[in-house]
Design a protein around this motif. Structure first.
Motif, PDB file in Angstrom:
ATOM      1  N   LEU A 178       0.824  -1.210   0.000  1.00 33.11           N
ATOM      2  CA  LEU A 178       0.000   0.000   0.000  1.00 33.11           C
ATOM      3  C   LEU A 178       0.862   1.266   0.000  1.00 33.11           C
ATOM      4  O   LEU A 178       0.425   2.313  -0.485  1.00 33.11           O
ATOM      5  N   LEU A 179       2.078   1.172   0.497  1.00 29.71           N
ATOM      6  CA  LEU A 179       2.918   2.355   0.653  1.00 29.71           C
ATOM      7  C   LEU A 179       3.193   3.121  -0.646  1.00 29.71           C
ATOM      8  O   LEU A 179       3.236   4.356  -0.605  1.00 29.71           O
ATOM      9  N   PRO A 180       3.352   2.468  -1.797  1.00 31.54           N
ATOM     10  CA  PRO A 180       3.527   3.270  -3.023  1.00 31.54           C
ATOM     11  C   PRO A 180       2.325   4.182  -3.324  1.00 31.54           C
ATOM     12  O   PRO A 180       2.478   5.217  -3.962  1.00 31.54           O
ATOM     13  N   TYR A 181       1.147   3.818  -2.865  1.00 29.07           N
ATOM     14  CA  TYR A 181      -0.043   4.646  -3.075  1.00 29.07           C
ATOM     15  C   TYR A 181      -0.106   5.803  -2.088  1.00 29.07           C
ATOM     16  O   TYR A 181      -0.715   6.825  -2.375  1.00 29.07           O
ATOM     17  N   THR A 182       0.484   5.628  -0.906  1.00 29.83           N
ATOM     18  CA  THR A 182       0.339   6.622   0.156  1.00 29.83           C
ATOM     19  C   THR A 182       1.581   7.459   0.402  1.00 29.83           C
ATOM     20  O   THR A 182       1.492   8.482   1.064  1.00 29.83           O
ATOM     21  N   ASN A 183       2.749   7.051  -0.127  1.00 30.51           N
ATOM     22  CA  ASN A 183       3.972   7.761   0.257  1.00 30.51           C
ATOM     23  C   ASN A 183       4.052   9.184  -0.277  1.00 30.51           C
ATOM     24  O   ASN A 183       4.842   9.971   0.219  1.00 30.51           O
ATOM     25  N   SER A 184       3.236   9.560  -1.243  1.00 28.64           N
ATOM     26  CA  SER A 184       3.197  10.958  -1.668  1.00 28.64           C
ATOM     27  C   SER A 184       2.235  11.772  -0.789  1.00 28.64           C
ATOM     28  O   SER A 184       2.205  12.997  -0.890  1.00 28.64           O
ATOM     29  N   ILE A 185       1.490  11.082   0.068  1.00 30.68           N
ATOM     30  CA  ILE A 185       0.503  11.741   0.929  1.00 30.68           C
ATOM     31  C   ILE A 185       1.030  11.860   2.354  1.00 30.68           C
ATOM     32  O   ILE A 185       0.985  12.936   2.959  1.00 30.68           O
TER      33      ILE A 185
END
Length: 128
Positions: free
Chosen positions: A22-29
């Protein structure tokens, strides 16, 4: 969609291997370490500590913490993790959420978008 076969990486201080896809989806947030802290808040039992509170929005856990931290046989990643992060972030007191008046709103909006991005395809698949 979340893929369990992600390269073997770790986030310092994070003991949730199931969170890695999931981290690739959230690391810009939000930073990866904050995502781990927020997921930890999700699993906090009410009244378990004087210094850490549980989210009032988590009425019943849909996953057991034990199944999330198992590194030998980790649970298959699920888009529901994005919803778990979004719900827990609502009441998190992470410093990144307090950096500016709009920071928390921007982060919550971003996580909500990730939830929709990951969960809507599942709803469309069920209709067919």
């Amino acid at each position: 969609m979340l893929q369990p076969g992600m390269k073997d990486t770790t986030v310092k201080g994070c003991h949730y291997p199931v969170l890695l896809p999931l981290l690739p989806y959230t690391n810009s947030i939000i930073p990866d370490s904050v995502a781990c802290d927020v997921l930890n808040l999700y699993f906090t039992e009410p009244f378990s500590s004087l210094f850490q509170y549980a989210s009032p929005y988590v009425l019943n856990r849909i996953f057991r913490k034990k199944s999330m931290i198992c590194s030998a046989n980790p649970r298959k990643p699920s888009p529901a993790l994005a919803a778990m992060l979004w719900v827990s972030t609502q009441t998190s007191d992470a410093q990144v959420l307090k950096s500016s008046p709009m920071a928390k709103e921007k982060i919550l909006d971003g996580l909500y978008t990730v939830c929709l991005t990951l969960l809507v395809p599942l709803a469309c698949e069920r209709k067919n």
